[in-house]
Structures are given as C-alpha cells and as structure tokens.
Design an enzyme around this catalytic site. Sequence first.
Site, PDB file in Angstrom:
ATOM      1  N   CYS A 125      -3.971  12.438  13.095  1.00  0.00           N
ATOM      2  CA  CYS A 125      -4.732  11.184  13.089  1.00  0.00           C
ATOM      3  C   CYS A 125      -4.463  10.491  14.418  1.00  0.00           C
ATOM      4  O   CYS A 125      -3.788  11.031  15.297  1.00  0.00           O
ATOM      5  CB  CYS A 125      -4.301  10.316  11.908  1.00  0.00           C
ATOM      6  SG  CYS A 125      -2.660   9.648  12.120  1.00  0.00           S
ATOM      7  N   LYS A 165       0.849  -1.211   0.000  1.00  0.00           N
ATOM      8  CA  LYS A 165       0.000   0.000   0.000  1.00  0.00           C
ATOM      9  C   LYS A 165       0.878   1.253   0.000  1.00  0.00           C
ATOM     10  O   LYS A 165       0.644   2.191  -0.761  1.00  0.00           O
ATOM     11  CB  LYS A 165      -0.867   0.008   1.249  1.00  0.00           C
ATOM     12  CG  LYS A 165      -1.505   1.339   1.588  1.00  0.00           C
ATOM     13  CD  LYS A 165      -2.397   1.305   2.815  1.00  0.00           C
ATOM     14  CE  LYS A 165      -1.671   1.489   4.110  1.00  0.00           C
ATOM     15  NZ  LYS A 165      -1.358   2.878   4.504  1.00  0.00           N
ATOM     16  N   ASN A 166       1.925   1.260   0.835  1.00  0.00           N
ATOM     17  CA  ASN A 166       2.715   2.491   1.016  1.00  0.00           C
ATOM     18  C   ASN A 166       3.718   2.740  -0.094  1.00  0.00           C
ATOM     19  O   ASN A 166       4.376   3.781  -0.114  1.00  0.00           O
ATOM     20  CB  ASN A 166       3.404   2.477   2.388  1.00  0.00           C
ATOM     21  CG  ASN A 166       2.380   2.647   3.508  1.00  0.00           C
ATOM     22  OD1 ASN A 166       1.210   2.907   3.258  1.00  0.00           O
ATOM     23  ND2 ASN A 166       2.818   2.453   4.736  1.00  0.00           N
ATOM     24  N   ARG A 201      -4.528  10.768   4.710  1.00  0.00           N
ATOM     25  CA  ARG A 201      -3.412  11.709   4.812  1.00  0.00           C
ATOM     26  C   ARG A 201      -2.423  11.589   3.660  1.00  0.00           C
ATOM     27  O   ARG A 201      -1.800  12.555   3.252  1.00  0.00           O
ATOM     28  CB  ARG A 201      -2.636  11.456   6.107  1.00  0.00           C
ATOM     29  CG  ARG A 201      -3.240  11.875   7.377  1.00  0.00           C
ATOM     30  CD  ARG A 201      -2.176  11.838   8.431  1.00  0.00           C
ATOM     31  NE  ARG A 201      -1.120  12.789   8.146  1.00  0.00           N
ATOM     32  CZ  ARG A 201       0.008  12.503   7.535  1.00  0.00           C
ATOM     33  NH1 ARG A 201       0.228  11.302   7.060  1.00  0.00           N
ATOM     34  NH2 ARG A 201       0.937  13.424   7.328  1.00  0.00           N
ATOM     35  N   ASP A 247       5.397   0.692  11.902  1.00  0.00           N
ATOM     36  CA  ASP A 247       4.124   0.085  11.462  1.00  0.00           C
ATOM     37  C   ASP A 247       3.962  -1.352  11.922  1.00  0.00           C
ATOM     38  O   ASP A 247       2.898  -1.936  11.708  1.00  0.00           O
ATOM     39  CB  ASP A 247       4.008   0.136   9.932  1.00  0.00           C
ATOM     40  CG  ASP A 247       3.806   1.554   9.454  1.00  0.00           C
ATOM     41  OD1 ASP A 247       3.881   1.789   8.238  1.00  0.00           O
ATOM     42  OD2 ASP A 247       3.583   2.436  10.298  1.00  0.00           O
ATOM     43  N   ARG A 305       1.158  14.501  12.871  1.00  0.00           N
ATOM     44  CA  ARG A 305       1.458  14.303  11.452  1.00  0.00           C
ATOM     45  C   ARG A 305       1.724  15.630  10.711  1.00  0.00           C
ATOM     46  O   ARG A 305       1.032  15.982   9.773  1.00  0.00           O
ATOM     47  CB  ARG A 305       0.333  13.517  10.768  1.00  0.00           C
ATOM     48  CG  ARG A 305      -0.126  12.266  11.471  1.00  0.00           C
ATOM     49  CD  ARG A 305       0.961  11.222  11.683  1.00  0.00           C
ATOM     50  NE  ARG A 305       1.454  10.638  10.459  1.00  0.00           N
ATOM     51  CZ  ARG A 305       0.890   9.626   9.825  1.00  0.00           C
ATOM     52  NH1 ARG A 305      -0.231   9.130  10.276  1.00  0.00           N
ATOM     53  NH2 ARG A 305       1.418   9.123   8.718  1.00  0.00           N
ATOM     54  N   ARG A 331      -8.475  -0.455   5.436  1.00  0.00           N
ATOM     55  CA  ARG A 331      -7.654   0.557   4.762  1.00  0.00           C
ATOM     56  C   ARG A 331      -6.332  -0.035   4.298  1.00  0.00           C
ATOM     57  O   ARG A 331      -5.750   0.411   3.329  1.00  0.00           O
ATOM     58  CB  ARG A 331      -7.346   1.709   5.727  1.00  0.00           C
ATOM     59  CG  ARG A 331      -8.539   2.505   6.149  1.00  0.00           C
ATOM     60  CD  ARG A 331      -8.133   3.716   6.913  1.00  0.00           C
ATOM     61  NE  ARG A 331      -7.171   4.510   6.136  1.00  0.00           N
ATOM     62  CZ  ARG A 331      -6.761   5.715   6.491  1.00  0.00           C
ATOM     63  NH1 ARG A 331      -7.190   6.246   7.614  1.00  0.00           N
ATOM     64  NH2 ARG A 331      -5.907   6.383   5.762  1.00  0.00           N
TER      65      ARG A 331
END
Length: 420
Positions: free
Chosen positions: A116, A22-23, A92, A307, A121, A399
């Site tokens: 968040c 995803k990132n 974000r 993470d 952030r 997500r």
Amino acid sequence: MDKFVIRGGNRLKGQVAIDGAKNAALPIMAAALLAEGPCDISRVPALADITAMSDLLGELGASVEHADGRMRIEVRDESNSHAQYERVRKMRASICVLGPLLAKRGQARVSMPGGCAIGARPVDLHLRGLRALGAQIELDNGDIVAKARRLRGTSLFLGGPFGSTVLGTANVMSAATLAEGRTVIESAACEPEIEDLADFLNAMGAKIRGAGTPRVTIDGVEKLAGCPHEVIPDRIEAGTFMVAAALTNGEVTLTNARLDHLMAVVDKLREIGVNVEPSAGGAVVSSARRLEPTDVTTQPYPGFPTDLQAQLMTLLCLADGNSVITEKIFPDRFMHVAELLRMGADIRKEGPTAIVTGVRRLIGAPVMASDLRASAALVLAGLVARGTTEILRVYHIDRGYERIEQRLNALGADIQRVSE
Ligand code: EPZ
C-alpha cells in the site's frame, strides 16, 4: 469522489468525543469467527474499513448487524473460507481472518494483501507463526492456502526486522486459543489493540495471559462462545485531535480518550510546549504560543506511534527551529511530505528520516490524499494554512475517521465536503 475545501485560520475550541478504535475493532471482528453464538460489540465506529470487514465476514458465513456503534456478529455457515483478492486488496487488515478461520474451520484461503502507500506490508511473520502452530501453508495464485486438522501449541518468536507485528500477533494469538496445549509468543506486539483483542477472546472463554507485554501465553481450549465487548477508544484519533488543538492555538476537551494509551505522544507534545491536562475521561489540550522543535523516532508501542508521525510532522512544520523525524516502522511512510511542501513547508527527506525546518506559516493549496494518516496530516495543515486548501480523494480519510469534517467544524473549523 469527494474533496474537502478547508478555509484555514480558525482556532479550535470545544469538546469532542473519541470513537472506538478502528485497529482494535478490526481484529476483534475477525476473531468473532471463532465463536459459537453471537458476539455483541459496542463502540464500533462507522468507517469504510469496518464496512469492508463486515462485508468480508458476510462472505465467510457470518451475519453482521451494525447500527449506532453497536455490532452483532453471528456465524451461521462455515462452508466458505475464502477471502478473495477483490476484498483483501482494498483493506489489508482482512488478513486477520486467517488465524481464526484456520483454528475454527481447519482451513482457510486468504489472498496475499499486497502493498500500500506506506510500504510493502509483508505477512511472512504471520505465516511463520501459524506454521509454528502446525499449519500447512502454501501460496497458490496469489492466495495463502492454509490447512490444519488441529493446531498444536508451541513456543514461537514473532519478531521481525522492524520489531513486533500487530496483526501478526492478532492472527497467531487468535489461532492459538483453539490449539492443543500451551502457546508462548515471544516478541508479541504490545499495542493496546492487542490487549483489547485478548480481553475479547478471554470473555469468549480463551485462556490468554500477558497480552500487552512482549510475552503472551495462551492455553488452548475446546471451544469459544459468543460474548459482549466494548472496544477501547481510538488513541490515534485522539492524538490527531490533540494535534489539531495545538496547531490552531485552540483549546479542545477530548472525552472517551485513554491518556494511558498515549503517553509517548503526550510526552512529546508537552516537550514542544503544548498543554495537555488530564480531565474526567480524557484531556484538555491547548497551546498559546509558537512551539519548540523536537526529534522523534517512531517505535512499536509504547514508543511514539507510526500512525501519528504524519500528524506530528504537520505540527513541527510551524515550530521555531529544526526537527528530525525518523520512521522506524515504515521507512517509506512519507507520502505527506510532497504535499506539505506544496503548502510552503520546509522538509528535507534523507532515507527514513525527515528534517523539518519550521516556517512562519503554511499556505493553502490543492493537495492529494494518499493514505489514511497522511491525509489526516493534510487536513490538519489546511486548518492552519493561510487561505483555502483543497484535499482530493478524501475516501482515504473516511477509512479511519468518522465524519471528521463535521466533528472539526463543531470545534470551529471551516471544512466543506464537496462531491466531485
Ligand atoms: C497495524 O498494521 C496497524 N493496522 C497500522 O495502522 C499500524 O501502522 C501498524 O500496525 C504498526 O503499528 C491495523 O491494526 C489494522 P505491523 P500491521 O505488522 O499489523 C513489518 C492505520 O493507519 N512486518 O505491526 O499490518 C511491516 O512491514 C494503519 O491505521 C514484516 O516484516 O503492521 C512493518 O515494517 C496503517 N512482516 C512492521 O513489521 C510481517 O509479517 C510493523 O508492521 C508483518 C509486518
């Protein structure tokens, strides 16, 4: 809103294929705004955040088709360069359209993302980097308003109080591809996702060297063309499944996993007694005994990733002794602690540090998901807790993990998704 009902106690066994990251996909999708012509991106996971970015790109004039992991992005109309608050506040990472829009269109209006569950952030480093490239940047009514006829290459330092910035590096590196002359980014983020973005940009015709190291050099070019690209495997998803195997004393084979992107995690898992054997295209992860406690501090890559901090904490809740977890990237990233305490964990938080005392077992309870990785940690806890665990607000999990309950159930878990 959906919830998960998890009956704990099953050992996980079998094979799971890891999705594209995803990132990596998010900044790559944003960078497609720089291309003249279509970009064909493969291994793009079907996640809520990916859909959010697709919708944003649609508003910015790109057509986005996404099916079976394959995505085609083509910019058709450059007249709207405003990423609205409604979109940015929900995801974000939308901030990473700022650099591409500014470089390709000479202007951008992107809502400040706000905070968040894991912290404030800020994006001050993003703005400092883009100003160094010659952009005029003002704040107006909560929006970042950026203008630049043509960006000019320069040497700039992108480090902040918590080290490097991943999306800040993505924004500045992407913008510098069309700047005039050479840009050198000192203290760039070294994450594999940044390397993957640079590979994509170079395939478009950019001239980037050193991605994946703290010093990245970009020689500006006149234009970039659409290109094909395959997204790297998701190291955080892989680490999450590794912890699931270890927690349940199971044996799980991961395919499409890059162990070389997970060395800090593999090192820590082995230290506490988890078996991690490299295998073709991934690894076999198993554990058959009570685990040892350990100390871990989250760091920028290649250090232990923030993470995976919550997921490792769940594992250490059942280790044989005291562990110390220090969060150096997002000092407040402990939303999972209160929920784990509800499940019988023994954790004491002291500022950016959590002291975890191993207990014999966790007990199922209703708990609340709060942010993506904290929610994943609660799913893991439910897999091994005695009795039933209910996790509310699972949209947080959707997500970042595609069909996680189906993939865990295929390994022997007992998770039901129930619509509330
Ligand atoms: C990326 O966020 C990831 N998100 C995060 O993953 C990840 O936790 C984070 O990098 C750190 O590895 C995506 O890639 C979409 P940072 P990013 O800028 O880039 C401070 C997930 O669960 N900072 O590297 O926003 C910041 O407050 C998500 O998938 C500034 O001070 O994070 C933090 O303390 C969560 N000023 C540290 O730097 C800035 O301008 C690292 O943040 C920018 C950041």
